[in-house]
Design an enzyme around this catalytic site. Structure first.
Site, PDB file in Angstrom:
ATOM      1  N   ASP A 228       0.882  -1.166   0.000  1.00 15.47           N
ATOM      2  CA  ASP A 228       0.000   0.000   0.000  1.00 15.47           C
ATOM      3  C   ASP A 228       0.918   1.214   0.000  1.00 15.47           C
ATOM      4  OD1 ASP A 228      -1.638   2.144   0.571  1.00 15.47           O
ATOM      5  OD2 ASP A 228      -2.393   1.354   2.468  1.00 15.47           O
TER       6      ASP A 228
ATOM      7  N   LYS B 229       3.047  11.155  -3.369  1.00 16.11           N
ATOM      8  CA  LYS B 229       2.017  10.496  -4.174  1.00 16.11           C
ATOM      9  C   LYS B 229       1.188  11.517  -4.957  1.00 16.11           C
ATOM     10  CE  LYS B 229      -1.579   6.966  -3.531  1.00 16.11           C
ATOM     11  NZ  LYS B 229      -2.187   6.110  -2.493  1.00 16.11           N
TER      12      LYS B 229
ATOM     13  N   GLU C  91      -7.118   0.628  -4.758  1.00 22.65           N
ATOM     14  CA  GLU C  91      -7.159   0.563  -3.293  1.00 22.65           C
ATOM     15  C   GLU C  91      -8.510   0.081  -2.756  1.00 22.65           C
ATOM     16  OE1 GLU C  91      -5.838   4.473  -2.189  1.00 22.65           O
ATOM     17  OE2 GLU C  91      -3.824   4.072  -2.954  1.00 22.65           O
TER      18      GLU C  91
ATOM     19  N   ASP D   1     -12.631   5.747   2.722  1.00 20.29           N
ATOM     20  CA  ASP D   1     -11.194   5.778   3.051  1.00 20.29           C
ATOM     21  C   ASP D   1     -10.789   7.180   3.501  1.00 20.29           C
ATOM     22  OD1 ASP D   1      -8.431   5.794   3.117  1.00 20.29           O
ATOM     23  OD2 ASP D   1      -8.149   4.813   1.193  1.00 20.29           O
TER      24      ASP D   1
HETATM   25  P1  ADP Z   1      -2.826   7.657   4.149  1.00 16.12           P
HETATM   26  O1  ADP Z   1      -3.824   6.761   3.533  1.00 16.12           O
HETATM   27  O2  ADP Z   1      -3.018   9.103   3.792  1.00 16.12           O
HETATM   28  O3  ADP Z   1      -1.431   7.205   3.921  1.00 16.12           O
HETATM   29  P2  ADP Z   1      -3.412   6.585   6.831  1.00 16.12           P
HETATM   30  O4  ADP Z   1      -4.514   5.719   6.405  1.00 16.12           O
HETATM   31  O5  ADP Z   1      -2.167   5.936   7.306  1.00 16.12           O
HETATM   32  O6  ADP Z   1      -3.057   7.696   5.735  1.00 16.12           O
HETATM   33  O7  ADP Z   1      -3.986   7.539   7.973  1.00 16.12           O
HETATM   34  C1  ADP Z   1      -3.221   8.444   8.705  1.00 16.12           C
HETATM   35  C2  ADP Z   1      -4.144   9.212   9.635  1.00 16.12           C
HETATM   36  O8  ADP Z   1      -4.761   8.317  10.554  1.00 16.12           O
HETATM   37  C3  ADP Z   1      -3.434  10.263  10.457  1.00 16.12           C
HETATM   38  O9  ADP Z   1      -4.160  11.480  10.403  1.00 16.12           O
HETATM   39  C4  ADP Z   1      -3.507   9.685  11.876  1.00 16.12           C
HETATM   40  O10 ADP Z   1      -3.557  10.680  12.894  1.00 16.12           O
HETATM   41  C5  ADP Z   1      -4.802   8.923  11.827  1.00 16.12           C
HETATM   42  N1  ADP Z   1      -4.884   7.936  12.902  1.00 16.12           N
HETATM   43  C6  ADP Z   1      -4.016   6.953  13.191  1.00 16.12           C
HETATM   44  N2  ADP Z   1      -4.394   6.294  14.316  1.00 16.12           N
HETATM   45  C7  ADP Z   1      -5.525   6.901  14.755  1.00 16.12           C
HETATM   46  C8  ADP Z   1      -6.382   6.709  15.879  1.00 16.12           C
HETATM   47  N3  ADP Z   1      -6.150   5.775  16.802  1.00 16.12           N
HETATM   48  N4  ADP Z   1      -7.467   7.520  16.000  1.00 16.12           N
HETATM   49  C9  ADP Z   1      -7.700   8.483  15.081  1.00 16.12           C
HETATM   50  N5  ADP Z   1      -6.922   8.721  14.020  1.00 16.12           N
HETATM   51  C10 ADP Z   1      -5.846   7.944  13.856  1.00 16.12           C
HETATM   52 MG    MG Z   2      -4.447   5.065   2.524  1.00 23.18          MG
END
Ligand code: ADP
Ligand code: MG
Length: 627
Positions: A25, A86, A185, A207
């Protein structure tokens, strides 16, 4: 017993040995790698036990840093620390003007079509930066699994166009990864929950990541996921929650001073940590202490909900729009899959559940679910499940077409066609003696080429000269399993061929794709009108051209002055109608001209037959016509 067992070079002869393949991913904020071990798909941690690799690359004096190390230095070295790369994938220099204004990077102003970011290690492209992230994940996989990697399935957003997909593939190649397939995705998330083998119907994938929100409405039908609609907001995510909470803390502190950049960063970090804890506890204590700023207090889950509710509402509105685009209602939706770290926030789950009127699927870690689905797919593609029939198919996001006479876009492969796919269409020449044909490949839903995106052009040259309509050119569009297009054209008699791999130097943004889709719906009736008009204009042109050629050849011989005048008058009327914008009157003018010419046409035919009778063959006559 088999007499001979032959294996392909480099492949094992032992059929039951597990072949190592991974799912990746490649996220905007975080990236992950996962694989199937003992029938179970798991994400792989680094040496410190972290599964998520921040998608951050820093070009440091001492070398390239990827992930946590790069994040730590982002603050002191922003112009050499690339985040959210990205967003730049598959974009042309022209597409970047708006992005460049709001980013800390220095874009190099070289002539190349691919924009480059200026760093202390030289100019780097988005593909090269992404390749560093992929290299790190590949190294992690090899270190943990200690085996040769057969290949990887890499996920991309459903709205990624050809250029963005190609850029992702290029990055993988640069990282030394064999790409088994690019996978959407949302499709990967659906696969992770095993929905591909479940009930057919509509599935919504919600998402919410760090900086982006994507909603995809999929339809599962006969093992194929069709993307009915995509929507979202490329500037909305968990970072905005952090920002809102940080502002609240500042407000609570009563501080009137404009906060320094470093205080803002600290507040956001504290806000993020509080937000993440509130996924598990009802209330958190927060303490922010730096320089002359001090605040201590608590934030409850319901207080946070009040703060971020307007942001969540924005995502719900996008869901509503996408359902409408897909022409389905919430009742049609069988399952809602939660993806992205921000869906850990309970308020998000609740509001999404309320909107869709069903419990969303949350049992798989929302920031791992895409990688898990990709790993399951990689396992199948690597051949570890020979009996498994599952061959997951994706679909193309926008129709692929060709420019025909009059600037019309003729669709060859319709949007949402499952890939891989190959479609051929036959074309003929428009003019006598034509020996070349221009192929213009376009993408989009609209009827006119000008309203579609131009992907590539090439010429097919040097086929034998014939009368208009006698040459047959077969144009084939082929989209491989990764959504990449190859177009070829072949003149059937001579076998002369030409082709291009479509690797456009720029891509469409997600909002552009959305706009194009929306436009095509809004303009459907306009487009029908334009298409009919152009068709009649082309037909008028053809008729006039044929008439002029005939008159030149035997007009004097076969026509009286009066007849000539009548025809000339009808010809002028047709040209006038053609210059207007009413398809019907052009059609009528063509009819009038044709009836004015009826006798002449009959006479010509007789004279041709006479000529033939005088010892000339029809073929010879036709041959003369080819000049
Ligand atoms: P991307 O798809 O953009 O790469 P992610 O799916 O990894 O991003 O998401 C990252 C986001 O998820 C960040 O804003 C982070 O603060 C949030 N996040 C991670 N853990 C938690 C949690 N326990 N509660 C709320 N938000 C969370
Ligand atoms: Mg993502």
């Amino acid at each position: 017993m088999a007499l001979l067992q032959i294996s392909e070079p480099g492949q094992t002869t032992a059929p039951h040995q597990h072949r190592l393949a991974v799912g990746i991913d490649l996220g905007t904020t975080n990236s992950l790698v996962a694989t199937v071990r003992s029938g179970d798909a798991q994400t792989l941690p680094d040496e410190q036990g972290h599964h998520l690799l921040p998608s951050v690359v820093r070009y440091a004096e001492t070398g390239i840093e990827v992930g946590e190390a790069a994040v730590e230095h982002a603050v002191i070295d922003p112009s050499n620390t690339i985040v959210s790369v990205k967003r730049l994938m598959g974009r042309a220099a022209g597409d970047l003007k708006s992005l460049a204004e709001s980013s800390p990077y220095l874009f190099s102003t070289s002539e190349s079509a691919v924009p480059k970011i200026h760093t202390r290690s030289g100019d780097v492209s988005a593909v090269e930066v992404s390749a560093e992230i992929l290299k790190t994940l590949k190294a992690r996989a090899v270190a943990t699994l200690g085996d040769d990697l057969v290949g990887a399935v890499i996920t991309v957003p459903a709205y990624f166009d050809d250029a963005q997909r190609q850029a992702t593939k290029d990055a993988a190649r640069l990282a030394g990864l064999n790409v088994l397939r690019l996978l959407n995705e949302p499709t990967a998330a659906a696969v992770a929950y095993g929905l591909d083998t479940g009930q057919e119907g509509i599935i919504a994938i919600y998402d919410l990541g760090g900086g982006t929100f994507d909603i995809s409405i999929l339809r599962l039908k006969q093992g194929v996921f069709e993307v009915l609609a995509t929507g979202g907001d490329s500037a909305l995510g968990g970072d905005d929650f952090d920002h809102t909470i940080a502002e609240w803390i500042l407000e609570q502190s009563g501080s009137k001073k404009v906060p320094s950049a470093s205080l803002v960063r600290l507040l956001k970090r504290e806000a993020r940590s509080a937000k993440e804890q509130l996924a598990h506890v009802d209330e958190v204590n927060i303490k922010v202490e730096t320089g002359d700023f001090f605040w201590q207090g608590s934030l409850s889950r319901s207080q946070m909900r009040t703060l971020i509710e307007p942001l969540i509402k924005k995502t719900i509105m996008a869901c509503r729009r996408s359902l409408r685009d897909a022409d389905v209602t919430t009742e049609d939706v069988l399952e809602v899959v939660m993806v992205g770290g921000s869906t850990r926030t309970l308020a998000v789950r609740e509001m999404v559940g309320d909107f869709f009127q069903r419990e969303p699927l949350v049992s798989i870690d929302p920031d791992k679910v895409v990688a898990v689905g990709a790993a399951l797919q990689a396992d199948v593609l690597a051949g570890n499940k020979p009996d498994d029939e599952m061959l997951l198919l994706d679909v193309i996001p926008l129709s692929l077409g060709i420019e025909t006479m009059g600037g019309l876009a003729e669709k060859i492969i319709y949007r949402n066609t499952p890939i891989p796919v190959a479609k051929a269409q036959d074309f003929t020449t428009y003019k006598d003696g034509q020996t070349a044909m221009a192929v213009h490949v376009v993408q989009g839903e609209r009827e006119l080429v000008d309203d579609c995106r131009s992907l590539a052009r090439f010429d097919l040259r040097g086929f034998p000269s014939h009368v208009a309509g006698a040459v047959r050119i077969r144009v084939t569009y082929q989209v491989d399993a990764d959504g990449l297009l190859t177009v070829s054209a072949r003149e059937e008699n001579s076998g002369i061929e030409a082709s291009v791999d479509v690797k456009p130097s720029y891509g469409l943004t997600d909002s552009e794709i959305e706009t194009m889709l929306r436009d095509s719906m809004d303009h459907a009736s306009d487009d029908m009108h334009s298409r009919m008009l152009r068709e009649q204009q082309v037909e008028a042109e053809r008729v006039v051209e044929a008439l002029d050629a005939a008159l030149k050849k035997d007009g004097d011989e076969l026509l009286s002055d009066e007849e000539r005048n009548n025809i000339a008058q009808a010809r002028v009327q047709l040209l006038e109608a053609k210059a207007g914008d009413d398809a019907e009157s052009i059609k009528a003018a063509i009819k009038t001209l044709e009836s004015a010419c009826a006798d002449y046409v009959a006479r010509r035919m007789n004279s041709n037959i006479r000529n033939a009778m005088q010892g000339h063959s029809i073929n010879e006559y036709a041959g003369k016509d080819q000049e």
